[in-house]
Write an enzyme that holds these catalytic residues in place. Structure first.
Site, PDB file in Angstrom:
ATOM      1  N   LYS A  12       2.809   3.752   8.088  1.00 51.80           N
ATOM      2  CA  LYS A  12       2.068   2.514   8.193  1.00 51.80           C
ATOM      3  C   LYS A  12       2.522   1.877   6.862  1.00 51.80           C
ATOM      4  CE  LYS A  12      -2.215   4.409   6.963  1.00 51.80           C
ATOM      5  NZ  LYS A  12      -2.371   3.726   5.950  1.00 51.80           N
TER       6      LYS A  12
ATOM      7  N   CYS B  19      -8.645   3.306   4.697  1.00 50.43           N
ATOM      8  CA  CYS B  19      -7.893   3.860   5.974  1.00 50.43           C
ATOM      9  C   CYS B  19      -8.380   4.727   6.933  1.00 50.43           C
ATOM     10  CB  CYS B  19      -6.680   4.257   5.598  1.00 50.43           C
ATOM     11  SG  CYS B  19      -5.393   3.089   4.560  1.00 50.43           S
TER      12      CYS B  19
ATOM     13  N   ASP C 125      -3.399   9.745   5.790  1.00 50.10           N
ATOM     14  CA  ASP C 125      -2.888   9.695   4.501  1.00 50.10           C
ATOM     15  C   ASP C 125      -3.185  10.333   3.556  1.00 50.10           C
ATOM     16  OD1 ASP C 125      -2.158   7.257   5.567  1.00 50.10           O
ATOM     17  OD2 ASP C 125      -3.392   5.935   4.467  1.00 50.10           O
TER      18      ASP C 125
END
Ligand code: VGL
Ligand code: ZN
Length: 187
Positions: free
Chosen positions: A90, A134, A10
């Site tokens: 995602k 995450c 991310d």
């Protein structure tokens, strides 16, 4: 045989300083991660990308961030994607979030486990954002559901840290799941 992959979590613009859901010092990980991806130690390099529809359930918890197709959802411009083999998005289903790169909160795959398996990957290093969300979820599922030999390289991670205990607790949870938490990234 080199069967280790690098999982870069991310590096979306919205998690960078000035972004919609800024993670403190997030941009400091980018040169470290660029070096890791380029160092030849990894058989496979995959980046996850937070990618939400405008009406996503995540926005009950978090500010609007990483809206699919928006500039905030793109990767930071200094992140060198030249060494990245695959991108796994995602959080794209409206009613279910996915902190982990592997499976969403309904247990549906994002395809990451299958990509790694197809490449014969048995070991992974996890880096990126955010340590307490995450990165934590991805590393724990790597070690447990995907049964991979999993390390997290802390100098290449930054956390949200809503409370000061959040990152230390995340580190503890990862260790309890069998993740090797490394204090250095020179591996
Ligand atoms: C993340 C909150 C919401 C992360 C993603 O990448 O850690 N955190 N969406
Ligand atoms: Zn998100």
């Amino acid at each position: 045989m080199n069967n280790r992959a690098l999982i870069i979590v991310d590096l979306n613009n919205d998690f960078m300083p000035g972004g919609a859901l800024a993670v403190p010092e997030a941009d400091q990980v980018i040169p470290i991660i660029n070096d890791l991806a380029a160092n030849g130690n990894y058989a496979y390099v995959v980046a996850t990308q937070d990618w939400h529809p405008l009406n996503h359930s995540s926005f009950a918890t978090w500010p609007l961030h990483c809206v699919a197709g928006s500039p905030g959802a793109e990767f930071h411009p200094l992140f060198d994607q030249g060494k990245v083999h695959a991108i796994v998005r995602k959080g794209f289903d409206t009613d279910v979030d996915s902190y982990s790169g592997f499976y969403n909160e309904r247990g549906e795959t994002n395809g990451l486990a299958e990509l790694l398996k197809a490449r014969g990957i048995t070991r992974v290093d996890v880096v990126g954002l955010a340590t307490d969300y995450c990165v934590k979820a991805t590393a724990i599922e790597a070690a447990t559901l995907a049964a991979l030999d999993t390390r997290v390289l802390l100098p290449a991670c930054r956390g949200v840290g809503l409370t000061p205990e959040d990152v230390p607790r995340a580190i503890e949870a990862m260790r309890e799941a069998g993740v090797e938490v490394m204090e250095e990234a020179h591996v």
